[in-house]
Design an enzyme around this catalytic site. Structure first.
Site, mmCIF file in Angstrom:
data_model
loop_
_atom_site.group_PDB
_atom_site.id
_atom_site.type_symbol
_atom_site.label_atom_id
_atom_site.label_comp_id
_atom_site.label_asym_id
_atom_site.label_seq_id
_atom_site.Cartn_x
_atom_site.Cartn_y
_atom_site.Cartn_z
ATOM 1 N N LYS A 1 3.561 7.166 19.054
ATOM 2 C CA LYS A 1 4.511 6.322 18.293
ATOM 3 C C LYS A 1 4.475 6.728 16.828
ATOM 4 C CE LYS A 1 3.115 2.108 16.952
ATOM 5 N NZ LYS A 1 3.133 1.946 15.496
ATOM 6 N N ASN A 2 3.268 6.957 16.308
ATOM 7 C CA ASN A 2 3.143 7.186 14.862
ATOM 8 C C ASN A 2 3.461 8.608 14.442
ATOM 9 O OD1 ASN A 2 2.568 4.523 14.728
ATOM 10 N ND2 ASN A 2 0.366 4.767 14.360
ATOM 11 N N ARG B 1 8.685 -2.616 10.228
ATOM 12 C CA ARG B 1 8.324 -2.456 8.821
ATOM 13 C C ARG B 1 8.077 -0.995 8.461
ATOM 14 N NH1 ARG B 1 4.372 -0.978 6.965
ATOM 15 N NH2 ARG B 1 4.821 -1.932 4.957
ATOM 16 N N CYS C 1 3.144 -7.813 7.241
ATOM 17 C CA CYS C 1 3.260 -8.035 8.689
ATOM 18 C C CYS C 1 1.984 -8.739 9.144
ATOM 19 C CB CYS C 1 3.451 -6.701 9.402
ATOM 20 S SG CYS C 1 1.965 -5.731 9.388
ATOM 21 N N ARG D 1 0.750 -5.092 3.362
ATOM 22 C CA ARG D 1 1.429 -3.797 3.508
ATOM 23 C C ARG D 1 2.253 -3.428 2.268
ATOM 24 N NH1 ARG D 1 1.347 -2.816 9.091
ATOM 25 N NH2 ARG D 1 1.493 -0.622 8.597
ATOM 26 N N PRO D 2 1.642 -3.383 1.075
ATOM 27 C CA PRO D 2 2.395 -3.000 -0.130
ATOM 28 C C PRO D 2 2.904 -1.559 -0.024
ATOM 29 C CG PRO D 2 0.053 -2.992 -0.572
ATOM 30 C CD PRO D 2 0.221 -3.563 0.812
ATOM 31 N N ILE D 3 3.905 -1.219 -0.839
ATOM 32 C CA ILE D 3 4.431 0.160 -0.829
ATOM 33 C C ILE D 3 4.379 0.769 -2.229
ATOM 34 C CG2 ILE D 3 5.936 -0.128 1.189
ATOM 35 C CD1 ILE D 3 8.281 -0.565 -0.807
ATOM 36 N N ASP D 4 3.473 0.255 -3.066
ATOM 37 C CA ASP D 4 3.374 0.763 -4.446
ATOM 38 C C ASP D 4 3.097 2.266 -4.497
ATOM 39 O OD1 ASP D 4 0.904 -0.291 -3.266
ATOM 40 O OD2 ASP D 4 -0.050 0.495 -5.066
ATOM 41 N N LEU D 5 2.295 2.763 -3.578
ATOM 42 C CA LEU D 5 1.977 4.214 -3.590
ATOM 43 C C LEU D 5 3.227 5.028 -3.231
ATOM 44 C CD1 LEU D 5 -1.494 4.111 -1.765
ATOM 45 C CD2 LEU D 5 -1.057 4.111 -4.231
ATOM 46 N N ASP E 1 -6.669 1.482 13.985
ATOM 47 C CA ASP E 1 -5.824 1.075 15.123
ATOM 48 C C ASP E 1 -6.631 0.902 16.401
ATOM 49 O OD1 ASP E 1 -2.909 3.039 14.170
ATOM 50 O OD2 ASP E 1 -3.763 1.186 13.404
ATOM 51 N N ILE F 1 -9.502 -1.038 6.153
ATOM 52 C CA ILE F 1 -8.151 -0.563 5.852
ATOM 53 C C ILE F 1 -7.169 -1.710 5.657
ATOM 54 C CG2 ILE F 1 -6.224 0.860 6.687
ATOM 55 C CD1 ILE F 1 -8.706 2.537 6.132
ATOM 56 N N ARG G 1 5.823 -2.716 21.475
ATOM 57 C CA ARG G 1 6.141 -1.814 20.357
ATOM 58 C C ARG G 1 5.391 -0.490 20.513
ATOM 59 N NH1 ARG G 1 3.878 -4.010 15.541
ATOM 60 N NH2 ARG G 1 4.377 -1.922 14.833
#
Ligand code: EPZ
Length: 419
Positions: A22-23, A92, A116, A121-125, A306, A328, A398
């Site tokens: 999936k990933n 997401r 989630c 789950r920030p996206i600053d990077l 995971d 993580i 999912r």
């Protein structure tokens, strides 16, 4: 609503061929946006997250056909650079379309993915790296309005944390940019190399300079290609856990065994006998696992976050005590209360969970709160005495293709029921 009904206590045995990752599939589908020509992807898993990514591609103008586990995509004519917010909220990790859209159209408008079940789950990077590539980003009421007025310009970028998604976004954006991008402290997960291999098959110029440095020389145009997606290392590990917790024996095939190196220790120390070659593995479990020690989740090649939940499910019936440290994600222990309903002895303090093995779990009605926590409940149910109902299956669907069919074929008493 659907639930999985499991009657535990059956030893699993047989052979399972592992589904596509999936990933890997998700960022590669974003990468298909860059190819002006036909892309044929084999070993794509049948998952709701993959369907969500396909819907995003279609909304952008790509033409897509599915033939079982093969997707045929033609993104020659992209009609918009706006991703509908309903599509963004379906999954997401669709933030990975940001880099691809910017590279293909020079702009992108999408809603910032919320947090989630497992964390904020920030996206600053991601955003910092896009800005370093020359992208202007305005954040308005949860929407990201991004423009690369002068196109994507190569840059030297150092990630403060080896974020998988941020690494993928930089690779996707810089691939069709101008000049050289050097990405330092990049994520090293196998899915990153699979994405780079896919893009290079489309004519990109991506090189690995050492383990955490990636060099991307922008190219003007990418063409189509035919490509095999790697199989899912977390799914492979999950089937190993199903064999291990039931005292069973299983042949797990069609996946790169080297990708699960980080989890082999837990199985070996637990008393499992493992024989493997490059693409298949045979596991024979003891009557009762004797897992112990400390498991600390880390970026690859450390222990994968995971697999923390499925590993914890195994440890609940071990002879000994196992300590988990989740480094993580900030709230990835939602499966603990559910496992305790089945009789597990687990205590959590912050990011640390201490699991005292018990002789037996008992069946219960348990609730899947997230993808890997949900599958952990199924793993526990396979060993529990009596009947377990696992509800809220949307999370499990999912990431796990045909999970009940596969487990039943391996000897589990499991059915999907509507209720
Ligand atoms: C990917 O998520 C995977 N998802 C996750 O798998 C996996 O758990 C994770 O990598 C770590 O291996 C996909 O590939 C679709 P990160 P991603 O960016 O990219 C923080 C599953 O079960 N962070 O490496 O979102 C973040 O909050 C899923 O299949 C920032 O602070 O992971 C987290 O604490 C779950 N700022 C840590 O880094 C950022 O800008 C790791 O996140 C980005 C991330």
């Amino acid at each position: 609503m659907e639930k999985l009904v499991v009657y535990g206590g059956k030893k699993l045995s047989g052979t399972i061929s592992v589904q596509g990752s999936k990933n890997s599939t998700l960022p590669i589908l974003a990468g298909a946006l860059l190819a002006q020509g036909e892309v044929v992807l084999h070993n794509c898993p049948l998952l709701t997250d993959v369907n969500a990514a396909v819907n995003i591609l279609k909304s952008l103008g790509s033409r897509i056909k599915r033939e079982n586990n093969t997707l045929i995509i033609d993104s020659t004519n992209i009609t918009t650079s706006v991703i509908d917010e309903n599509l963004m909220h379906e999954m997401r990790s669709s933030i990975v379309f940001l880099g691809a859209l910017l590279a293909r159209t020079g702009k992108a408008e999408l809603s910032a993915p919320g947090g989630c079940e497992i964390g904020l789950r920030p996206i600053d990077l991601h955003l910092k790296a896009m800005r370093e590539l020359g992208v202007e980003i305005n954040e308005e009421k949860g929407n990201l309005l991004c423009v690369a007025k002068n196109g994507i310009k190569g840059a030297e970028i150092t990630l403060a944390f080896p974020s998988v998604g941020a690494t993928e976004n930089v690779i996707l954006a810089a691939t069709a940019g101008e000049g050289r991008t050097i990405l330092i402290n990049a994520a090293r997960e196998p899915e990153i190399k699979n994405l780079a291999d896919f893009l290079n098959s489309c004519g990109a110029k991506i090189y690995f300079a050492g383990e955490s440095t990636i060099i991307i020389d922008g190219v003007k145009k990418l063409h189509g290609c035919e490509f095999n997606i790697i199989s899912d290392r977390i799914v492979a590990s999950t089937y190993m856990a199903a064999a291990a917790i039931t005292g069973g024996e299983m042949e797990i095939t069609n996946f790169p065994v080297r990708d699960i190196q980080p989890v082999l220790d837990i199985f070996n120390s637990g008393g499992c006998i493992i024989n493997s070659d490059e693409t298949s593995l045979h596991i024979k479990a003891p009557e009762r696992l004797h897992l112990s020690g400390t498991i600390r989740t880390m970026p690859f090649p450390g222990f994968p976050t995971d697999f923390q939940a499925p590993a914890m499910a195994m440890s609940t019936v071990s002879e000994l005590t196992t300590i988990f440290i989740e480094t993580i994600f900030e709230s990835r222990y939602k499966h603990v209360p559910q496992l305790k309903r089945m009789g597990a002895d687990i205590s959590v303090e912050g990011t640390v969970a201490v699991v005292q093995g018990v002789k037996k779990l008992h069946g219960a009605t348990v609730y899947a709160e997230d993808l890997r926590g949900g599958i952990a409940l199924v793993i526990a149910a396979l060993a529990a005495e009596g009947k377990t109902d696992v509800i809220n299956l949307k999370h499990i669907d999912r990431g796990y293709e045909k999970i009940e069919d596969n487990l039943r074929r391996l000897g589990a008493e499991i059915n999907r029921e509507v209720y």
